[in-house]
Design a protein around this motif. Structure first.
Motif, PDB file in Angstrom:
ATOM      1  N   GLY A  34       0.784  -1.234   0.000  1.00 27.34           N
ATOM      2  CA  GLY A  34       0.000   0.000   0.000  1.00 27.34           C
ATOM      3  C   GLY A  34       0.810   1.276   0.000  1.00 27.34           C
ATOM      4  N   ALA A  35       2.146   1.173  -0.076  1.00 29.54           N
ATOM      5  CA  ALA A  35       3.004   2.344   0.031  1.00 29.54           C
ATOM      6  C   ALA A  35       3.193   3.077  -1.288  1.00 29.54           C
ATOM      7  N   VAL A  36       3.045   2.369  -2.412  1.00 27.25           N
ATOM      8  CA  VAL A  36       3.253   2.965  -3.729  1.00 27.25           C
ATOM      9  C   VAL A  36       1.938   2.984  -4.498  1.00 27.25           C
ATOM     10  N   VAL A  37       1.567   4.151  -5.000  1.00 26.72           N
ATOM     11  CA  VAL A  37       0.333   4.309  -5.765  1.00 26.72           C
ATOM     12  C   VAL A  37       0.690   4.822  -7.152  1.00 26.72           C
ATOM     13  N   VAL A  38       0.033   4.291  -8.183  1.00 30.04           N
ATOM     14  CA  VAL A  38       0.283   4.747  -9.545  1.00 30.04           C
ATOM     15  C   VAL A  38      -1.033   5.122 -10.215  1.00 30.04           C
ATOM     16  N   GLY A  39      -0.931   5.922 -11.266  1.00 29.96           N
ATOM     17  CA  GLY A  39      -2.125   6.342 -11.990  1.00 29.96           C
ATOM     18  C   GLY A  39      -1.806   7.393 -13.027  1.00 29.96           C
ATOM     19  N   VAL A  40      -2.720   8.333 -13.201  1.00 32.17           N
ATOM     20  CA  VAL A  40      -2.570   9.376 -14.204  1.00 32.17           C
ATOM     21  C   VAL A  40      -3.015  10.702 -13.612  1.00 32.17           C
ATOM     22  N   ALA A  41      -2.290  11.767 -13.948  1.00 33.71           N
ATOM     23  CA  ALA A  41      -2.595  13.097 -13.408  1.00 33.71           C
ATOM     24  C   ALA A  41      -2.264  14.165 -14.445  1.00 33.71           C
ATOM     25  N   GLU A  42      -2.938  15.292 -14.339  1.00 35.84           N
ATOM     26  CA  GLU A  42      -2.639  16.423 -15.215  1.00 35.84           C
ATOM     27  C   GLU A  42      -1.429  17.185 -14.705  1.00 35.84           C
ATOM     28  N   ASP A  43      -0.569  17.600 -15.653  1.00 34.84           N
ATOM     29  CA  ASP A  43       0.505  18.503 -15.284  1.00 34.84           C
ATOM     30  C   ASP A  43      -0.001  19.949 -15.428  1.00 34.84           C
ATOM     31  N   ARG A  44       0.859  20.914 -15.253  1.00 29.89           N
ATOM     32  CA  ARG A  44       0.414  22.307 -15.253  1.00 29.89           C
ATOM     33  C   ARG A  44      -0.032  22.795 -16.625  1.00 29.89           C
ATOM     34  N   TYR A  45       0.288  22.017 -17.667  1.00 31.14           N
ATOM     35  CA  TYR A  45      -0.144  22.375 -19.011  1.00 31.14           C
ATOM     36  C   TYR A  45      -1.413  21.622 -19.425  1.00 31.14           C
ATOM     37  N   GLY A  46      -1.969  20.843 -18.502  1.00 30.23           N
ATOM     38  CA  GLY A  46      -3.179  20.089 -18.780  1.00 30.23           C
ATOM     39  C   GLY A  46      -2.934  18.768 -19.478  1.00 30.23           C
ATOM     40  N   ARG A  47      -1.677  18.345 -19.583  1.00 32.90           N
ATOM     41  CA  ARG A  47      -1.357  17.077 -20.225  1.00 32.90           C
ATOM     42  C   ARG A  47      -1.474  15.938 -19.218  1.00 32.90           C
ATOM     43  N   LEU A  48      -1.981  14.796 -19.654  1.00 28.36           N
ATOM     44  CA  LEU A  48      -2.110  13.632 -18.788  1.00 28.36           C
ATOM     45  C   LEU A  48      -0.778  12.890 -18.734  1.00 28.36           C
ATOM     46  N   ARG A  49      -0.319  12.633 -17.519  1.00 31.86           N
ATOM     47  CA  ARG A  49       0.968  11.973 -17.328  1.00 31.86           C
ATOM     48  C   ARG A  49       0.853  10.832 -16.311  1.00 31.86           C
ATOM     49  N   ALA A  50       1.552   9.732 -16.594  1.00 36.69           N
ATOM     50  CA  ALA A  50       1.651   8.636 -15.642  1.00 36.69           C
ATOM     51  C   ALA A  50       2.391   9.120 -14.399  1.00 36.69           C
ATOM     52  N   PHE A  51       1.905   8.682 -13.226  1.00 40.04           N
ATOM     53  CA  PHE A  51       2.593   9.072 -11.992  1.00 40.04           C
ATOM     54  C   PHE A  51       2.842   7.860 -11.098  1.00 40.04           C
ATOM     55  N   ARG A  52       3.830   8.037 -10.223  1.00 39.29           N
ATOM     56  CA  ARG A  52       4.129   7.106  -9.133  1.00 39.29           C
ATOM     57  C   ARG A  52       4.194   7.939  -7.864  1.00 39.29           C
ATOM     58  N   TRP A  53       3.436   7.525  -6.836  1.00 34.66           N
ATOM     59  CA  TRP A  53       3.326   8.306  -5.602  1.00 34.66           C
ATOM     60  C   TRP A  53       3.798   7.492  -4.416  1.00 34.66           C
ATOM     61  N   THR A  54       4.568   8.139  -3.536  1.00 29.99           N
ATOM     62  CA  THR A  54       4.885   7.594  -2.216  1.00 29.99           C
ATOM     63  C   THR A  54       4.763   8.730  -1.209  1.00 29.99           C
ATOM     64  N   ALA A  55       4.571   8.378   0.052  1.00 31.34           N
ATOM     65  CA  ALA A  55       4.436   9.400   1.087  1.00 31.34           C
ATOM     66  C   ALA A  55       5.708  10.229   1.211  1.00 31.34           C
ATOM     67  N   GLU A  56       6.865   9.611   0.966  1.00 28.99           N
ATOM     68  CA  GLU A  56       8.138  10.308   1.113  1.00 28.99           C
ATOM     69  C   GLU A  56       8.433  11.242  -0.060  1.00 28.99           C
ATOM     70  N   GLN A  57       8.141  10.815  -1.278  1.00 28.24           N
ATOM     71  CA  GLN A  57       8.507  11.581  -2.465  1.00 28.24           C
ATOM     72  C   GLN A  57       7.346  12.316  -3.107  1.00 28.24           C
ATOM     73  N   GLY A  58       6.130  12.023  -2.682  1.00 25.28           N
ATOM     74  CA  GLY A  58       4.979  12.644  -3.313  1.00 25.28           C
ATOM     75  C   GLY A  58       4.739  12.085  -4.698  1.00 25.28           C
ATOM     76  N   MET A  59       4.138  12.866  -5.587  1.00 28.62           N
ATOM     77  CA  MET A  59       3.769  12.413  -6.921  1.00 28.62           C
ATOM     78  C   MET A  59       4.878  12.700  -7.926  1.00 28.62           C
ATOM     79  N   GLN A  60       5.331  11.647  -8.595  1.00 30.59           N
ATOM     80  CA  GLN A  60       6.435  11.736  -9.564  1.00 30.59           C
ATOM     81  C   GLN A  60       5.914  11.549 -10.980  1.00 30.59           C
TER      82      GLN A  60
END
Length: 316
Positions: A139-165
């Protein structure tokens, strides 16, 4: 750009292909005490088969993320201040649930839920919307898709330590992470390449995003990754027909040809998309029996669920 709320229907075929007559062991089938009429979709099951998550409808017909156990029944996980939510994955023990929920402004946002902390907004990559599609075994690593500041959809990897990458692309404008390995080190999904094609990818911190290729066609999508880092997905062949594939670091990408017959019964049809546990033992979903006009929720306990995939992979 408005992010669509969805769960890829093609995944149903991948999950069923993981079970075949080669399993050599009769699975057990249980009917769960779960109000199927309010359950819209089953999207995840824990490795022990005792926790199920998915999408239900509330009294107003709005989609709500739910978590079910035999002891607690159906639990509404709420929202992030909006009206709707969807649970799209869970950890191995069922304690962590991920998905998408509306915030108070009506924006879809990726969430991570635990009984202790409730529903947590995982944020975005600078844009407005995000969606969590997979989670590691712990449960420590979450993945998915998120908008960047330009509105583009990007794959992400999230952890509590590093946030959304931001995991980047294959040279195009967008990408989407569909799943993560049980250890959280390998992320798979689909990304646009420099020629505008959809391509299956494998991502690691050491190698970055890797194009897995196709079966001779133009496009492909990676949808699942095992503990052994075997990747399963869909790819076009030379005729442009979508085929199920498997990929390993040793052998590369190949067509998965083994069939299945577990659900080939007269008058019975799968309703929605079945989900598979991280250890590949449990299949859960809903079926519709035409003769009796009845919908029921099933839990298939098949200890050899992944054997067909392994045998097909080992064929010369």
């Amino acid at each position: 750009m408005t992010m669509k709320w969805h769960f890829t229907l093609q995944l149903a075929g991948l999950l069923l292909l993981a079970y075949g007559e080669a399993a050599g062991q009769t699975p057990s089938l249980d009917w769960l005490d779960l109000e199927a009429t309010s359950v819209h979709q089953i999207t995840g099951v824990s490795v022990d088969g005792r926790t199920i998550v998915g999408i239900a409808r509330d009294e107003a017909g709005r989609s709500r993320a739910f978590r079910w156990t035999a002891q607690e029944g159906v639990q509404n996980l709420g929202t992030l201040g909006g009206l709707r939510s969807k649970a799209l994955g869970l950890s191995a023990d069922g304690a962590v649930v991920v998905g998408v929920a509306e915030d108070r402004y009506g924006r879809p946002r990726a969430f991570r839920w635990t009984a202790e902390q409730g529903m947590q907004d995982l944020g975005t990559l600078g844009g407005l919307e995000s969606e969590a599609l997979g989670v590691s075994a712990d449960g420590a690593v979450v993945v998915g898709v998120a908008e960047d500041r330009y509105g583009r959809l990007r794959a992400f990897r999230w952890t509590a330590e590093q946030g959304m990458q931001d995991l980047g692309t294959l040279g195009g404008n967008w990408s989407k992470a569909m799943a993560v390995s049980p250890k959280g080190t390998v992320v798979v999904g689909v990304a646009q390449d420099s020629r505008g094609r959809k391509r299956a990818f494998r991502w690691t911190a050491e190698q970055g995003m890797q194009d897995l290729g196709t079966l001779g066609g133009w496009e492909s999508e990676a949808m699942r990754v095992s503990a052994e880092e075997t990747i399963v997905g869909l790819a076009q062949d030379q005729k442009g027909v979508w085929q199920t594939f498997y990929w390993t670091p040793e052998s590369g990408l190949h067509k998965l040809s083994h069939g299945h017959s577990a659900f080939a019964r007269p008058g019975v049809a799968l309703w929605g998309v079945p989900a598979i546990s991280l250890n590949g033992q449990y299949l859960v979903g809903t079926i519709y029996h035409r003769a009796h006009h009845r919908v029921a929720v099933f839990l298939l306990d098949a200890p050899k669920l992944n054997l067909a995939l392994r045998e097909d992979r080992d064929r010369p």
